[in-house]
Write a protein that holds these residues in place. Structure first.
Motif, PDB file in Angstrom:
ATOM      1  N   ARG A   1      59.462 -40.950 -17.504  1.00  0.00           N
ATOM      2  CA  ARG A   1      59.392 -40.023 -18.549  1.00  0.00           C
ATOM      3  C   ARG A   1      60.505 -38.972 -18.317  1.00  0.00           C
ATOM      4  O   ARG A   1      61.427 -38.513 -19.325  1.00  0.00           O
TER       5      ARG A   1
ATOM      6  N   ASN B   1      56.085 -33.140 -15.635  1.00  0.00           N
ATOM      7  CA  ASN B   1      56.592 -33.099 -16.832  1.00  0.00           C
ATOM      8  C   ASN B   1      55.675 -33.276 -17.755  1.00  0.00           C
ATOM      9  O   ASN B   1      54.232 -33.596 -17.650  1.00  0.00           O
ATOM     10  N   ASP B   2      55.593 -32.917 -19.238  1.00  0.00           N
ATOM     11  CA  ASP B   2      54.688 -32.984 -20.291  1.00  0.00           C
ATOM     12  C   ASP B   2      54.686 -34.202 -20.906  1.00  0.00           C
ATOM     13  O   ASP B   2      55.800 -34.836 -21.325  1.00  0.00           O
ATOM     14  N   PHE B   3      53.750 -34.869 -21.541  1.00  0.00           N
ATOM     15  CA  PHE B   3      53.577 -36.066 -22.264  1.00  0.00           C
ATOM     16  C   PHE B   3      54.391 -35.913 -23.812  1.00  0.00           C
ATOM     17  O   PHE B   3      55.070 -36.757 -24.110  1.00  0.00           O
ATOM     18  N   ASP B   4      54.405 -34.704 -24.342  1.00  0.00           N
ATOM     19  CA  ASP B   4      55.085 -34.560 -25.537  1.00  0.00           C
ATOM     20  C   ASP B   4      56.732 -33.982 -25.734  1.00  0.00           C
ATOM     21  O   ASP B   4      57.253 -33.948 -26.742  1.00  0.00           O
ATOM     22  N   ASP B   5      57.151 -34.044 -24.263  1.00  0.00           N
ATOM     23  CA  ASP B   5      58.570 -33.526 -24.459  1.00  0.00           C
ATOM     24  C   ASP B   5      59.521 -34.765 -24.984  1.00  0.00           C
ATOM     25  O   ASP B   5      60.476 -34.410 -25.678  1.00  0.00           O
ATOM     26  N   THR B   6      59.224 -35.837 -24.821  1.00  0.00           N
ATOM     27  CA  THR B   6      59.972 -36.704 -25.204  1.00  0.00           C
ATOM     28  C   THR B   6      59.914 -36.841 -27.076  1.00  0.00           C
ATOM     29  O   THR B   6      60.948 -37.091 -27.459  1.00  0.00           O
ATOM     30  N   THR B   7      58.655 -36.746 -27.549  1.00  0.00           N
ATOM     31  CA  THR B   7      58.338 -36.655 -28.632  1.00  0.00           C
ATOM     32  C   THR B   7      59.139 -35.582 -29.427  1.00  0.00           C
ATOM     33  O   THR B   7      59.832 -35.630 -30.349  1.00  0.00           O
ATOM     34  N   VAL B   8      59.203 -34.395 -28.952  1.00  0.00           N
ATOM     35  CA  VAL B   8      59.976 -33.202 -29.320  1.00  0.00           C
ATOM     36  C   VAL B   8      61.391 -33.596 -29.515  1.00  0.00           C
ATOM     37  O   VAL B   8      62.079 -33.207 -30.493  1.00  0.00           O
TER      38      VAL B   8
ATOM     39  N   GLU C   1      62.637 -36.392 -29.683  1.00  0.00           N
ATOM     40  CA  GLU C   1      63.038 -37.505 -30.765  1.00  0.00           C
ATOM     41  C   GLU C   1      62.916 -36.756 -31.849  1.00  0.00           C
ATOM     42  O   GLU C   1      63.629 -37.311 -32.996  1.00  0.00           O
ATOM     43  N   VAL C   2      61.957 -35.884 -32.338  1.00  0.00           N
ATOM     44  CA  VAL C   2      61.868 -35.425 -33.758  1.00  0.00           C
ATOM     45  C   VAL C   2      63.246 -34.574 -34.091  1.00  0.00           C
ATOM     46  O   VAL C   2      63.623 -34.492 -35.057  1.00  0.00           O
TER      47      VAL C   2
END
Length: 90
Positions: free
Chosen positions: A8, A47-54, A56-57
């Motif tokens: 990640r 690290n946090d799970f949603d950092d990649t999603t943020v 990418e958005v």
């Protein structure tokens, strides 16, 4: 305590590099989030799970604005006049 996820971390760093290339196309809020995550990921650590999603958005938003020929410096935020600005009109 959160565990370090190397995969990640590498993914986030790659997304941050892509965003650095389009930094002038980011809105103020996006830029603040990117800077926050860049500082967070300067050193390996939890690290946090949603950092990649943020990230990418944010990249998706840049592409959407590009597709509608929107300029974050001159156009009002949060408004996408779809019919009036669509690039590939027939």
């Amino acid at each position: 305590m959160a565990l370090f996820d190397m995969a990640r971390h590498v993914q986030v760093k790659a997304l941050l590099e892509k965003l650095a290339e389009v930094e002038d196309s980011l809105t103020f809020n996006e830029l603040e989030m990117v800077r926050h995550l860049k500082a967070k990921y300067d050193d390996p650590g939890p690290n946090d799970f949603d950092d990649t999603t943020v990230l990418e958005v944010i990249l998706r938003n840049v592409e959407i604005r590009k597709g509608f020929d929107m300029n974050v410096k001159t156009d009002p935020g949060r408004v996408i006049p779809v019919e009036a600005r669509k690039k590939d009109k027939d």
